[in-house]
Design a protein around this motif. Sequence first.
Motif, PDB file in Angstrom:
ATOM      1  N   LEU A 147       0.856  -1.180   0.000  1.00 42.14           N
ATOM      2  CA  LEU A 147       0.000   0.000   0.000  1.00 42.14           C
ATOM      3  C   LEU A 147       0.891   1.227   0.000  1.00 42.14           C
ATOM      4  N   ALA A 148       0.694   2.093  -1.026  1.00 41.88           N
ATOM      5  CA  ALA A 148       1.500   3.309  -1.157  1.00 41.88           C
ATOM      6  C   ALA A 148       0.842   4.457  -0.399  1.00 41.88           C
ATOM      7  N   GLN A 149       1.586   5.552  -0.206  1.00 36.70           N
ATOM      8  CA  GLN A 149       1.071   6.720   0.511  1.00 36.70           C
ATOM      9  C   GLN A 149      -0.137   7.335  -0.179  1.00 36.70           C
ATOM     10  N   ASP A 150      -0.226   7.222  -1.510  1.00 31.35           N
ATOM     11  CA  ASP A 150      -1.360   7.790  -2.240  1.00 31.35           C
ATOM     12  C   ASP A 150      -2.578   6.874  -2.238  1.00 31.35           C
ATOM     13  N   GLY A 151      -2.480   5.716  -1.570  1.00 24.69           N
ATOM     14  CA  GLY A 151      -3.610   4.794  -1.492  1.00 24.69           C
ATOM     15  C   GLY A 151      -3.580   3.676  -2.517  1.00 24.69           C
ATOM     16  N   THR A 152      -2.593   3.696  -3.412  1.00 20.89           N
ATOM     17  CA  THR A 152      -2.490   2.648  -4.418  1.00 20.89           C
ATOM     18  C   THR A 152      -2.129   1.328  -3.747  1.00 20.89           C
ATOM     19  N   ALA A 153      -2.956   0.307  -4.016  1.00 23.57           N
ATOM     20  CA  ALA A 153      -2.714  -1.017  -3.451  1.00 23.57           C
ATOM     21  C   ALA A 153      -2.270  -1.952  -4.560  1.00 23.57           C
ATOM     22  N   THR A 154      -1.304  -2.795  -4.259  1.00 23.26           N
ATOM     23  CA  THR A 154      -0.811  -3.775  -5.212  1.00 23.26           C
ATOM     24  C   THR A 154      -0.917  -5.156  -4.584  1.00 23.26           C
ATOM     25  N   LEU A 155      -1.564  -6.067  -5.307  1.00 22.39           N
ATOM     26  CA  LEU A 155      -1.684  -7.446  -4.854  1.00 22.39           C
ATOM     27  C   LEU A 155      -0.696  -8.310  -5.605  1.00 22.39           C
ATOM     28  N   GLY A 156      -0.044  -9.212  -4.911  1.00 22.17           N
ATOM     29  CA  GLY A 156       0.940 -10.082  -5.537  1.00 22.17           C
ATOM     30  C   GLY A 156       0.400 -11.487  -5.734  1.00 22.17           C
ATOM     31  N   GLY A 157      -0.842 -11.610  -6.122  1.00 18.00           N
ATOM     32  CA  GLY A 157      -1.436 -12.935  -6.298  1.00 18.00           C
ATOM     33  C   GLY A 157      -2.886 -12.800  -6.704  1.00 18.00           C
ATOM     34  N   THR A 158      -3.659 -13.811  -6.450  1.00 22.37           N
ATOM     35  CA  THR A 158      -5.073 -13.833  -6.806  1.00 22.37           C
ATOM     36  C   THR A 158      -5.889 -13.103  -5.751  1.00 22.37           C
ATOM     37  N   PHE A 159      -6.835 -12.293  -6.205  1.00 28.36           N
ATOM     38  CA  PHE A 159      -7.733 -11.584  -5.308  1.00 28.36           C
ATOM     39  C   PHE A 159      -9.090 -12.271  -5.357  1.00 28.36           C
ATOM     40  N   THR A 160      -9.579 -12.679  -4.217  1.00 28.10           N
ATOM     41  CA  THR A 160     -10.885 -13.324  -4.138  1.00 28.10           C
ATOM     42  C   THR A 160     -11.796 -12.484  -3.272  1.00 28.10           C
ATOM     43  N   ALA A 161     -12.964 -12.128  -3.821  1.00 29.28           N
ATOM     44  CA  ALA A 161     -13.940 -11.339  -3.073  1.00 29.28           C
ATOM     45  C   ALA A 161     -15.117 -12.222  -2.691  1.00 29.28           C
ATOM     46  N   ARG A 162     -15.586 -12.068  -1.466  1.00 29.91           N
ATOM     47  CA  ARG A 162     -16.718 -12.855  -0.994  1.00 29.91           C
ATOM     48  C   ARG A 162     -18.046 -12.178  -1.296  1.00 29.91           C
ATOM     49  N   ASP A 163     -17.999 -10.947  -1.788  1.00 34.89           N
ATOM     50  CA  ASP A 163     -19.229 -10.207  -2.048  1.00 34.89           C
ATOM     51  C   ASP A 163     -19.002  -9.287  -3.240  1.00 34.89           C
ATOM     52  N   THR A 164     -19.873  -8.360  -3.447  1.00 35.16           N
ATOM     53  CA  THR A 164     -19.812  -7.434  -4.575  1.00 35.16           C
ATOM     54  C   THR A 164     -18.662  -6.453  -4.412  1.00 35.16           C
ATOM     55  N   ILE A 165     -17.996  -6.155  -5.518  1.00 35.39           N
ATOM     56  CA  ILE A 165     -16.935  -5.160  -5.535  1.00 35.39           C
ATOM     57  C   ILE A 165     -17.419  -4.000  -6.387  1.00 35.39           C
ATOM     58  N   THR A 166     -17.366  -2.794  -5.840  1.00 35.69           N
ATOM     59  CA  THR A 166     -17.746  -1.588  -6.557  1.00 35.69           C
ATOM     60  C   THR A 166     -16.492  -0.788  -6.818  1.00 35.69           C
ATOM     61  N   VAL A 167     -16.296  -0.417  -8.089  1.00 36.74           N
ATOM     62  CA  VAL A 167     -15.127   0.352  -8.478  1.00 36.74           C
ATOM     63  C   VAL A 167     -15.600   1.715  -8.930  1.00 36.74           C
ATOM     64  N   LYS A 168     -15.029   2.776  -8.353  1.00 36.55           N
ATOM     65  CA  LYS A 168     -15.367   4.150  -8.722  1.00 36.55           C
ATOM     66  C   LYS A 168     -14.142   4.793  -9.346  1.00 36.55           C
ATOM     67  N   GLY A 169     -14.385   5.632 -10.334  1.00 40.38           N
ATOM     68  CA  GLY A 169     -13.278   6.326 -10.977  1.00 40.38           C
ATOM     69  C   GLY A 169     -12.953   5.687 -12.302  1.00 40.38           C
ATOM     70  N   GLU A 170     -11.801   6.040 -12.851  1.00 37.93           N
ATOM     71  CA  GLU A 170     -11.381   5.520 -14.138  1.00 37.93           C
ATOM     72  C   GLU A 170     -10.933   4.076 -13.994  1.00 37.93           C
ATOM     73  N   SER A 171     -11.120   3.334 -15.079  1.00 38.71           N
ATOM     74  CA  SER A 171     -10.641   1.954 -15.078  1.00 38.71           C
ATOM     75  C   SER A 171      -9.736   1.747 -16.268  1.00 38.71           C
ATOM     76  N   SER A 172      -8.892   0.759 -16.178  1.00 32.11           N
ATOM     77  CA  SER A 172      -8.018   0.428 -17.304  1.00 32.11           C
ATOM     78  C   SER A 172      -7.925  -1.083 -17.385  1.00 32.11           C
ATOM     79  N   GLY A 173      -7.418  -1.559 -18.488  1.00 34.65           N
ATOM     80  CA  GLY A 173      -7.279  -3.001 -18.652  1.00 34.65           C
ATOM     81  C   GLY A 173      -8.286  -3.512 -19.667  1.00 34.65           C
ATOM     82  N   ASP A 174      -8.368  -4.814 -19.764  1.00 36.61           N
ATOM     83  CA  ASP A 174      -9.266  -5.436 -20.722  1.00 36.61           C
ATOM     84  C   ASP A 174     -10.706  -5.394 -20.252  1.00 36.61           C
ATOM     85  N   ASP A 175     -11.623  -5.142 -21.182  1.00 38.09           N
ATOM     86  CA  ASP A 175     -13.045  -5.240 -20.877  1.00 38.09           C
ATOM     87  C   ASP A 175     -13.487  -6.671 -21.069  1.00 38.09           C
ATOM     88  N   ALA A 176     -14.257  -7.177 -20.139  1.00 38.05           N
ATOM     89  CA  ALA A 176     -14.718  -8.567 -20.239  1.00 38.05           C
ATOM     90  C   ALA A 176     -16.055  -8.630 -20.944  1.00 38.05           C
TER      91      ALA A 176
END
Length: 176
Positions: A147-176
């Motif tokens: 976790l960086a000072q600006d709030g940027t979080a980096t995961l070094g593996g698989t992220f598993t969510a047990r519930d809904t994830i809401t993303v606010k703001g700009e997004s990047s990457g592939d669209d599914a």
Amino acid sequence: SWLSGGTPRHQHKGDLLVDGITSFSGRVDGNVAGFYLKEGSSNAFSMKSNGANGYFLIRDEYNSADRFKIEQSGTLTIGGGATFGGNVTTGKQLDILGALTEDSTLRLITDNAGIGADYWRIRHANSDHKIYFEDYSSGSYVSKFSLAQDGTATLGGTFTARDTITVKGESSGDDA
């Protein structure tokens, strides 16, 4: 004098050498620069006090290192590591202070019955001011989350969510 109120007393100036076991009953007072324990002719450890408003110190004289010091303020310094056989209770805050140019690290160790290392650490890196959660099960520490000072979080593996994830703001990457 030798007798004081019927109690034998002895006052000695200079070196007092005792061969064998010496027992004291009651209180031993003295104005000394320190109490030294020797190993052969070398000083091994000393206990020193710098007056009522100073400090109490146990020093490893052989290795020139302070091992245990209580300051007048109540601050306790233990040189080297400390092992506690039970819970450690602190006030409202526990500070881990790295040296001027070093990281601050909290290491969590479990006893895995001697079958490989099973360590985790939480490290504040001095170089980039990130917080790292790192695992040491593969022979070296590997970052699993940072976790960086600006709030940027980096995961070094698989992220598993047990519930809904809401993303606010700009997004990047592939669209599914």
